[in-house]
Every structure is written in C-alpha cells, then in structure tokens.
Scaffold this motif. Structure first.
Motif, short mmCIF file in Angstrom:
data_model
loop_
_atom_site.label_atom_id
_atom_site.label_comp_id
_atom_site.label_asym_id
_atom_site.label_seq_id
_atom_site.Cartn_x
_atom_site.Cartn_y
_atom_site.Cartn_z
N ALA A 17 0.85 -1.21 0.00
CA ALA A 17 0.00 0.00 0.00
C ALA A 17 0.88 1.25 0.00
CB ALA A 17 -0.93 -0.01 1.21
N VAL A 18 1.98 1.19 0.75
CA VAL A 18 2.89 2.34 0.80
C VAL A 18 3.50 2.59 -0.58
CG1 VAL A 18 4.94 3.31 1.92
CG2 VAL A 18 3.34 1.91 3.25
N ASN A 106 -15.39 -2.72 3.85
CA ASN A 106 -15.52 -4.17 3.68
C ASN A 106 -14.61 -4.95 4.64
OD1 ASN A 106 -16.70 -6.45 2.08
ND2 ASN A 106 -14.52 -6.85 1.82
N ALA A 107 -13.43 -4.40 4.88
CA ALA A 107 -12.49 -5.07 5.80
C ALA A 107 -13.12 -5.18 7.19
CB ALA A 107 -11.19 -4.29 5.87
N VAL A 108 -13.76 -4.11 7.64
CA VAL A 108 -14.38 -4.12 8.96
C VAL A 108 -15.55 -5.11 8.98
CG1 VAL A 108 -15.43 -2.72 10.78
CG2 VAL A 108 -13.74 -1.69 9.25
N ALA A 109 -16.32 -5.10 7.90
CA ALA A 109 -17.49 -6.00 7.82
C ALA A 109 -17.06 -7.46 7.93
CB ALA A 109 -18.25 -5.75 6.52
N GLU A 110 -15.98 -7.80 7.25
CA GLU A 110 -15.52 -9.20 7.32
C GLU A 110 -15.03 -9.55 8.72
OE1 GLU A 110 -12.98 -10.52 4.14
OE2 GLU A 110 -14.26 -9.65 2.59
N GLY A 278 -9.71 -3.85 12.37
CA GLY A 278 -10.78 -3.75 11.37
C GLY A 278 -10.26 -3.38 9.99
N ALA A 279 -9.36 -2.41 9.94
CA ALA A 279 -8.87 -1.92 8.65
C ALA A 279 -7.54 -2.55 8.26
CB ALA A 279 -8.75 -0.41 8.69
N GLN A 280 -7.11 -3.58 9.00
CA GLN A 280 -5.80 -4.18 8.74
C GLN A 280 -5.87 -5.29 7.69
OE1 GLN A 280 -3.46 -2.27 9.37
NE2 GLN A 280 -2.23 -3.18 10.99
N THR A 281 -6.18 -4.91 6.47
CA THR A 281 -6.10 -5.85 5.36
C THR A 281 -5.33 -5.17 4.22
OG1 THR A 281 -8.10 -5.10 4.21
CG2 THR A 281 -8.38 -6.84 5.87
#
Ligand code: 3PG
Length: 311
Positions: A17-18, A106-110, A278-281
């Motif tokens: 991502a970076v 979506n990351a949080v939802a999963e 939650g956002a760690q994808t």
C-alpha cells in the motif's frame, strides 16, 4: 510546486500500500516522507516540520502537532473515524482535514463476521454452537461500514435492523433493513453492531440501561471505538449474565477484570484484538492509502475539497 507529504502511521500500512501511495505522489512530482511504526509523540513532532501534507491513520493530530507543522495545508485521515484529529485546531491554523469514508468498510465488515462466527462456534472448542441464519442483527449507525456488514448478513440469511439519526427510515427500508425508531429499540435484537463515530454524545453511551435490554444470547459487536461502550457497565453485564457476549475490535482499557468475568468461556463470550484490526487488510490499506494520496494531489492541483471535515 513540489510538495512533501508525510505518511505518519503508528500502525503501519502493508508495504504494498505504501508503494502505491508513493506512486500516486511521484506522478504528481511530490515527495513522500515516511514515519512508520513510530513509538513516541516526539518523533511525530520532529517529522511534521516543513511538510505540506500528512496522511495519518489513528495518529493524534492535535494543537501541539499543528504547532510544529508550520507548512502544513492538509491532513488526510486514511480511514473513516476522525476523532483523533482536533478539527478546531486545524481550522484555527487553516489546515484542511479530510477522511476517506467507505475505503475500509468491507475489511471491517468481514472482521465483524469473523468474530460472530468464532463466538457462535464457541471458539471451535468442539462443543455444539449455533448458526447465524435467521438470527437478528441491529445496526447503530448505518453508514458505509454498517451497510457492508448488512450485505454480508443478507448472504447469511440474517434479518437486519437499523437506527441512524441522519438517514431517513425510508432509505433504510430501501436498503433491505428494518428501520428502528430509537437507539433503545436496537437492543431488543440478539446482535447489536456499533457503527457510530466517537463524539461527546456517543462516548460511554452504550450503558447498562441499553445492554440489559438485550435478549438471551445478547451480543454486542464493537468495531467502532472502544470508548463508545461504558466499560464498567459492560463488565457488570458480563459478570451477571453468563449468556452475554462482547466482541470488540480493540480491548477495553483494563482487560484483566473482563477476562476474569468470563472465565472458561474466554474466546466465545469475550473477543478482542491487540490492536485495532478492522482496517488491517491489504485491500483496505491500498484503498484508504491511495484515496488519501489522491485527495491530497486533488486538493493542491485542482482545489478539490470533497471530503473535507467541519469542526
Ligand atoms: C477507521 O476509522 O477508519 C478505522 O477505525 C481504522 O483505523 P486505523 O487506520 O487506525 O486502523
């Protein structure tokens, strides 16, 4: 004008991502300065000097940071919640603040479903659990994250309910969820999932009054902010009701009494993460990071302010 953008992330993005963030900035002939996995506020205070823009996650941007960031024009929170930014201080310094709503939804939802399944299957301990099909889930707040959870819930054959003071009941219905008239009304359902921002109004607002209304097997899912839940009240409920579960992204401040309260059922009745996950994808890091970089370039090159936040 060549600009310098500081990526200040106490909890680093995935390396890929970076790289993508850097590519967006390179295209605009901007320079990326990185301060990742930093351990003290002093490191941040030293790094902000001279930068034109900042990309942050849950990193605190308050008056003291802004004071040292004399060239700063814009700070973008790569993510949804912006309780970590002092918007009044930004306004006073004429620094634009933005978020990137929806990018990590979506990351949080999963994660919500991951925690629900672990809980429903007794943390895979070999005993009989239960299925999510036909169960009820109620959303406090029906923004991007709640809608993403709702979509998965529909796939699981669950029934959704929602309360959001900013969204008309008709619209909630159109999206396939049952509108609920009050916050308290949400707590009649087995699962309540929190998707509200942390504000003066929501802080510690999930209290004993609300939690004690929950039916048998009542489960609170908190992927919003740990501070929204009244910690002592939650602890009391877990102690007095052996059927009650708390599934939380980030642990309560003082976790030991919580562990003691649930005893052997640890892993079913109480699930928490070490760091906010939650956002760690890979995908969420890409989405939010690249969106933040694009918003910064759009702001400087075209005067775009679409996601700017008001104090
Ligand atoms: C958000 O508000 O976007 C999430 O809580 C993610 O926060 P993080 O970037 O610190 O993981």
């Amino acid at each position: 004008k060549a600009r310098t953008v500081l990526l200040a992330t106490e909890k680093a993005f995935a390396a890929a991502a970076v790289t993508k963030i850097e590519e967006v900035l390179k295209e605009a002939k901007y320079t990326l300065k990185k301060l990742e996995n930093y351990k003290s506020k002093d490191e941040l205070l030293a790094a902000v000097s001279g930068v034109d823009a900042m990309i942050i996650r849950s990193d605190i941007v308050d008056a003291s940071v802004l004071e040292k960031a004399e060239a700063l024009k814009i700070v973008v929170r790569a993510g949804a919640g912006y309780d970590n930014i002092d918007l009044k201080a930004c306004e006073a310094k004429k620094v634009t603040a933005m978020n990137t709503p929806g990018q990590n939804a979506n990351a949080v939802a999963e994660l919500v479903f991951g925690m629900m399944i672990v809980s429903a299957r007794n943390n895979f301990d070999g005993s009989s659990g239960f299925e999510l099909v036909n169960r009820e889930i109620a959303f406090y707040g029906f923004g991007a994250v709640a809608r993403a959870v709702h979509k998965l819930a529909q796939g699981f054959g669950m029934k959704s309910f929602a309360y959001d003071p900013y969204i008309p009941a008709e619209k909630i219905k159109e999206m396939g969820a049952e509108p609920v008239a009050t916050v308290a009304g949400l707590f009649e359902h087995q699962y309540v999932s929190l998707h509200v921002p942390l504000t003066d109004e929501t802080k510690a607002s999930i209290n004993k009054d609300l939690l004690s209304k929950m039916p048998k097997g009542g489960t609170l899912i908190n992927t919003a902010r740990v501070e929204v839940v009244h910690e002592q009240d939650m602890l009391d409920i877990l102690k007095t009701r052996q059927d009650f579960c708390y599934l939380c992204d980030v642990a309560p401040k003082d976790i030991e009494p919580f562990k003691a309260a649930v005893g052997d059922k640890f892993g079913k009745r109480l699930i928490f993460t070490k760091k906010k996950m939650g956002a760690q994808t890979a995908e969420a890091n890409d989405n939010a990071g690249v969106a933040a970089a694009n918003q910064i370039v759009g702001f400087f090159e075209k005067g775009e302010t679409r996601f700017s936040l008001k104090a």
